[in-house]
Design a protein around this motif. Structure first.
Motif, short mmCIF file in Angstrom:
data_model
loop_
_atom_site.label_atom_id
_atom_site.label_comp_id
_atom_site.label_asym_id
_atom_site.label_seq_id
_atom_site.Cartn_x
_atom_site.Cartn_y
_atom_site.Cartn_z
N ILE A 10 -3.89 -0.09 4.51
CA ILE A 10 -4.72 0.73 3.33
C ILE A 10 -5.33 2.01 3.63
N MET A 122 -2.39 0.34 -4.39
CA MET A 122 -3.26 -0.64 -4.22
C MET A 122 -2.94 -1.83 -5.22
N MET A 124 -4.07 -2.85 -7.91
CA MET A 124 -5.28 -3.75 -8.31
C MET A 124 -5.13 -3.66 -10.11
N VAL A 254 -8.26 -6.35 -1.85
CA VAL A 254 -6.69 -6.37 -1.45
C VAL A 254 -6.28 -7.68 -0.98
#
Length: 890
Positions: A10, A122, A124, A254
């Motif tokens: 990340i 990511m 999301m 995550v």
């Protein structure tokens, strides 16, 4: 199924993403703060403060108005919450992208959205994204709704206390760059709470809606308030971007884990703690596992950056973090140095990103091992002593300040450690009493030490003879050079002072203020070629010779050498409190009358104390009026000046002198160059004073009175806080109020009404319980007391009965009832924990004595008690034993 991204992945994706947007990637700054405003680096933007103010954006020879970093940050303001909550860390990684006069709000918002929701980044869920914005920031609202496509229902507007940087800057300052901000939240779902986004608007607290990123838009130059008291916000010549994405928070989302302690960096450390201790990790209830794992990261990172354990500054704070971890390790069963073995796991998890961890691993392990060994030697005795104190106390009790100080003085327990352990027992600590004990001990130590006050003004006096008065430069300078004129100890002049030794040092010139006029003596350090020492206190003789109590920490100090003297930063807080004391004095005279005269004071970095003549306690309205007057001076930001003049001239000008104080022909007058209004009258401040003060009243900052109490006949004492101390105190109270309101399912504004309602409910409930207990007692006694055993004892008709579930008032009422209905001379009622004996007037006239009888019965029932001839009661543990003693009691 694809494995979730690791924390390291990340971090790398973030930095790579912003490199692709034209940002220069820079290494993290040290945890040691890049400027003197804080001990540690507390935010990703801190290393770039000068660039935000307009300094050229050139880094290692590379010019770039766009920068991205992964910054290691340390914050310890709420360290007691670390390990106990899901969101508190002492060390965290702040991912940041910064613009110095380049891109602005639109790009910052769109790029944050792209990184968080883009499938190659990511990934999301867009539907679970929520944001907050400053209430008037229509520009941000437009970007979020029109370009990002976020529904308006996913956006909350908050005031400057929530969505402005610095918080409340428009009204409260400080002056300088500031601007609105927009925070990004992720909905973790019902597994983390059943609250809604609408609920968050009211509570501002949620385990479900997790803040992952804060976008700050510094676009204004905040200046002084205008004549109407309104904030002045001017556009900056160029606009900046300062963002902060919490790496640990994003990793939690995550990796879909409940908190930091379950992510890929923490879990190996937690697992090793469980392995070494033999105690399994059980989530949030395993506070000690979490404290050890979190603090070992902090301490490892700080030590790797070159900080050493010490008793001052950041070294002291680092020691405090380490010792909190060691204490929790002790609770897990570690009796030998163990935590240093966890350093290798910190290096394994973070060493690639922060190579200084790898380079200094051995040094970190050795420093931590030594600190563990040192603290464990005293920890066990301290814990046993504290446990013995707390074990006999009920929840809600207060541990005496003297006991807390004993733990500090004997076992090295800092008071915050004592407070934390006490909280586990539901006990609070009298910290004011602790401070008084500490202050008293310091006075005794100075007076009784061979280098203390008694010797300096007694046996050491001969060693000081012939020394010239010290040139004091501390009104205008906080550092300067001076020659060592004398080293004095044990009544003798010394030629040298080695490392680890302490003595009194006299300099030719000094910036250190000598204790006087209620103001404590300055502390700090002196430095010379080949060494340095800690200045622990500064006193002053009547002849004007300044006496520095110095502990040599490195090298050898010799007479005649030139040293550099540096006053500790705490002087700024002392100056704030001293000038605030003058304003307080003037305000008290204005509000309470001219009869107010100063009777004593203490001016320290942590607080101020002011004693004054007044015959009654101040009302809440009077306290508020005094606070308001001081705040008016502060808001006006008047200049504070001082000058020397003949005492007659000073008194003629209206300067306030202390009653009974002896002054010379020439005095120093401290004046606030501006008046404030109170009830149509002008109130001014001008006093004879030799102390250190701020340059302008605005430098004082916040001001709050803590309490007003009686200390002697006709003498009151006010204790107050100024500046950061006042702000921190107010914030603690606001947080406590918010927590209390949340516990009662309301907001702070509704707290009073909610408590009133609960009190009414409680009173009604208590009345209902009392009625039920009376009914229960009557049922157990039978009609007319028929269930009672009645017999002749000692010439009296005695009725006795054992009741269950009855106590206090209800037990006494039942005795009255039985005495009225049974026809007995004496009634004896015993319950689970109580015993009541009552006798008629006739029985008393014939020699009955309930008090004597209850004493005999209570002794047989494992208790004690007494009372009048007609009524007596006792506390017992054995009702059967008490009633069984009736036959032999007469």
């Amino acid at each position: 199924m694809t494995a979730p991204l690791t924390t390291a992945e990340i971090r790398e994706k973030y930095l790579h993403f912003f490199e692709s947007k034209g940002h220069l990637r820079l290494a993290s700054h040290s945890t040691v703060a890049p400027d003197p405003t804080t001990l540690f680096t507390v935010a990703g933007m801190q290393p770039f403060k000068e660039n935000f103010m307009g300094a050229p954006a050139v880094f290692d020879g590379q010019a770039s108005k766009r920068v991205t970093t992964a910054q290691k940050c340390v914050r310890v303001g709420d360290i007691e919450n670390v390990g106990r909550t899901r969101r508190h860390l002492s060390l965290f990684e702040m991912m940041g992208n910064f613009s110095f006069g380049d891109y602005f709000k639109r790009d910052a918002i769109l790029w944050a959205w792209e990184f968080l929701t883009g499938p190659e980044w990511m990934g999301m869920d867009r539907d679970k994204m929520y944001v907050t914005i400053y209430k008037d920031d229509e520009e941000a609202f437009g970007y979020w709704t029109q370009e990002v496509g976020l529904p308006a229902s996913h956006i909350h507007r908050f005031d400057a206390d929530e969505n402005f940087w610095p918080a409340n800057a428009p009204l409260e300052g400080p002056n300088g760059p500031c601007g609105p901000c927009s925070e990004i939240y992720y909905d973790r779902g019902e597994n983390y709470g059943d609250d809604t986004w609408g609920d968050y608007y009211q509570t501002r607290e949620s385990a479900r809606f997790l803040e992952v990123w804060n976008l700050v838009f510094p676009q204004y130059d905040r200046q002084d308030l205008d004549a109407n008291g309104q904030p002045v916000l001017k556009d900056l010549p160029f606009k900046n971007i300062d963002t902060g994405m919490g790496l640990e928070r994003v990793a939690s989302v995550v990796q879909d884990v409940p908190d930091f302690y379950s992510n890929d960096v923490f879990k190996p450390i937690i697992d090793r703690v469980a392995e070494l201790s033999g105690k399994p990790y059980e989530g949030e209830v395993s506070v000690s596992h979490r404290v050890v794992a979190e603090h070992i990261r902090s301490v490892s990172m700080i030590l790797a950056d070159g900080v050493a354990f010490s008793n001052t500054g950041r070294g002291y704070t680092t020691r405090k973090i380490a010792r909190r971890a060691i204490r929790h390790g002790y609770m897990l069963g570690f009796r030998e140095p163990t935590l240093y073995k966890l350093v290798e796991l910190v290096v394994a998890g973070m060493g690639e990103a922060y190579p200084e961890l790898k380079q200094n691993q051995a040094k970190v392990e050795k420093a931590l091992q030594d600190e563990e060994a040192r603290f464990l030697r005293t920890l066990e005795g301290g814990i046993q002593r504290l446990g013995g104190l707390l074990g006999g106390m009920e929840k809600g009790s207060v541990l005496a300040g003297a006991d807390a100080f004993e733990l500090y003085d004997t076992y090295g327990f800092p008071v915050d450690l004592t407070r934390e352990i006490a909280e586990e027992y539901g006990v609070s600590v009298d910290e004011a009493g602790y401070a008084e004990s500490l202050e008293h001990a310091q006075e005794v130590a100075r007076a009784g030490s061979k280098y203390g006050k008694s010797e300096l003004f007694g046996g050491n006096q001969e060693a000081l003879e012939g020394l010239p008065a010290t040139e004091f430069i501390g009104y205008d300078h906080l550092e300067g050079e001076g020659q060592v004129l004398a080293l004095v100890g044990a009544g003798e002049r010394l030629s040298t002072l080695g490392a680890g030794s302490e003595a009194t040092v006299v300099l030719s010139r000094t910036p250190f203020y000598g204790e006087g006029g209620g103001e404590v003596g300055d502390t700090g350090r002196i430095e010379w070629d080949g060494g340095f020492g800690q200045v622990r206190d500064t006193q002053k003789t009547k002849q004007g010779v300044f006496l520095h109590s110095v502990l040599v920490q490195e090298g050898e100090l010799t007479e005649g050498v030139t040293v550099r003297a540096v006053v500790a930063p705490s002087r700024a807080a002392i100056q704030r409190h001293h000038t605030a004391t003058h304003l307080l004095h003037a305000a008290l005279r204005a509000v309470l009358g001219e009869g107010v005269q100063q009777k004593g004071s203490l001016v320290a970095a942590e607080r101020l104390r002011f004693d004054f003549s007044h015959g009654s306690a101040m009302t809440a309205e009077e306290i508020a009026a005094v606070e308001q007057l001081v705040s008016r001076w502060v808001s006006a930001n008047f200049a504070v000046t001082w000058q020397e003049m003949p005492i007659a001239e000073a008194k003629a000008a209206g300067a306030t002198a202390l009653f009974g104080e002896k002054y010379g022909e020439t005095v120093r007058v401290v004046r606030v160059e501006g008046d404030v209004d109170y009830g149509g009258a002008k109130v001014s401040s001008m006093e004879l004073c030799g102390g250190a003060h701020v340059r302008r009243t605005g430098d004082i900052g916040a001001f709050v009175i803590l309490f007003d109490e009686n200390v002697a006949a006709g003498v009151r004492r006010v204790e107050a806080l100024a500046g950061e101390a006042a702000t921190a105190w107010v914030r603690e109270r606001l947080n406590a109020t918010a927590k209390a309101a949340a516990l009662l399912n309301t907001n702070p504004e509704g707290l009073e009404a909610r408590i009133s309602g609960l009190q009414a409910q409680l009173k009604a409930g208590e009345k209902e319980v009392a009625n039920l207990k009376r009914s229960l007692a009557e049922a157990q006694m039978g009609g007319g007391g028929s269930a009672a055993q009645t017999r002749e004892l000692g010439g009296f008709k005695v009725a006795s009965l054992k009741l269950s579930g009855i106590e206090g008032n209800e037990l006494r009422a039942a005795a009255d009832k039985l005495l009225d209905t049974s026809g007995a001379d004496i009634v004896v009622l015993a319950a689970d924990k109580g015993l009541v004996v009552k006798a008629t007037k006739d029985a008393v006239s014939r020699g009955a004595h309930a008090g004597q009888l209850v004493g005999k019965l209570a002794a047989a029932g494992g208790g004690k008690g007494g009372g009048r001839p007609d009524m007596a009661q006792a506390g017992i543990t054995d009702a059967e034993g008490a009633l069984g003693a009736l036959d032999t009691a007469f």
